[in-house]
Design an enzyme around this catalytic site. Sequence first.
Site, PDB file in Angstrom:
ATOM      1  N   GLU A  64      81.935   9.306 116.423  1.00 42.91           N
ATOM      2  CA  GLU A  64      82.726  10.309 117.149  1.00 42.91           C
ATOM      3  C   GLU A  64      81.780  10.971 118.138  1.00 42.91           C
ATOM      4  O   GLU A  64      80.819  11.640 117.746  1.00 42.91           O
ATOM      5  CB  GLU A  64      83.306  11.326 116.167  1.00 42.91           C
ATOM      6  CG  GLU A  64      84.246  12.316 116.814  1.00 42.91           C
ATOM      7  CD  GLU A  64      84.751  13.368 115.834  1.00 42.91           C
ATOM      8  OE1 GLU A  64      85.120  14.469 116.301  1.00 42.91           O
ATOM      9  OE2 GLU A  64      84.744  13.114 114.608  1.00 42.91           O
ATOM     10  N   ASP A  99      85.360  24.286 117.226  1.00 42.74           N
ATOM     11  CA  ASP A  99      84.006  24.060 116.733  1.00 42.74           C
ATOM     12  C   ASP A  99      83.270  25.342 116.382  1.00 42.74           C
ATOM     13  O   ASP A  99      83.425  26.367 117.037  1.00 42.74           O
ATOM     14  CB  ASP A  99      83.203  23.268 117.768  1.00 42.74           C
ATOM     15  CG  ASP A  99      83.761  21.875 117.971  1.00 42.74           C
ATOM     16  OD1 ASP A  99      83.895  21.165 116.966  1.00 42.74           O
ATOM     17  OD2 ASP A  99      84.047  21.505 119.116  1.00 42.74           O
TER      18      ASP A  99
END
EC number: 4.2.1.20
Length: 261
Positions: free
Chosen positions: A49, A60
Site C-alpha cells: 500500500e 491518518d
Amino acid sequence: MNRIEKRLQELKIENKKALITYMTAGLPSLQGTKDIILAQDEAGCDVIELGVPFSDPVADGPVIQDASFKAIQLGVNLKKVFTIVENVRKESQIPIVLMLYYNTILYYGVKAFVERCIGVGVDGLIIPDLPFEEQGEINEFLGKEEAPILIQLVSPVSKNRIPKILEHARGFVYCVSSMGVTGQDASFHKNIIDYLKQVKNESRIPVMMGFGIRTAKDVEPMKHIIDGVIVGSYFIQLMEENDYQIDKIKEYCKSFKKQLN
C-alpha cells in the site's frame, strides 16, 4: 485477473494469511522507495500500500501525517509516485495499491488519473475520504478490465451498510479495526471479534484488518476470522528508527509473515 486477486487466490490455495504493508511514497527518496518495495517483495510481503503524500490526511494519525509532510517537503507529488510504480514494474509484479485522498485525484483529473494508473501498473486504490455513496464518478472510469480495483473500507459502525458496500466489492475488504485514525497501538474496538465475524459472513472476498497493528501477536485472537493484515504506522516508525536499512525492513517483513502463518 488483477494482480491483487491473483495473489490472494494463491494464498487461499496455500492456506496462508496475507501481509500488506503501508509506506509513504518518496521516503527516504524516490529511489529509496523503489528499493524498499523490491525488498518487501523479496521478503514475502503480498501487497504494497503506497501512500500518496497529502497536506490534510484526515484518516491518518501523527506518524503518517509526519511522513506525508516530510515527503511533500522533498517535492513528492502524484506524478512522481506514478514514476516510482512505473520503475518498480520493470523489476517486480508485486500488487501495488495507492492510498490517497480524493482531492488529489480531482486535481489530476479523474479520467486522466485512472488512465495513468492503468499505464504504470497500479492494481488498487484506497480512498478513505470517498464514501460509498459518492464513488459513482470514479467508477465510471474503473470499468476496464485492466483498471485498478477500488478497495472498500468498512468500520465497526458500518453495520447495516456492510452488505451494500460489499455487494460488488473486489480485491479485498479493508476492515478498520478501531474508531479514529491510524497508528493507535493495537487499541482495537471493544466489539472487534463480532464486527469482523459480521464482515466475514457478508464478504465474498478476503477480509483484511488494519489500523494499530504492530506484530502478528496483536491479531492472534482474530486470526481465525481474517485473511490478512495491513501494517502502516508501526512499519513507518520502524523504517525511520533504523534509517531505512533494507536488511531491517526485510527482517521485519519475513518475521511477521512467518509468525502470521
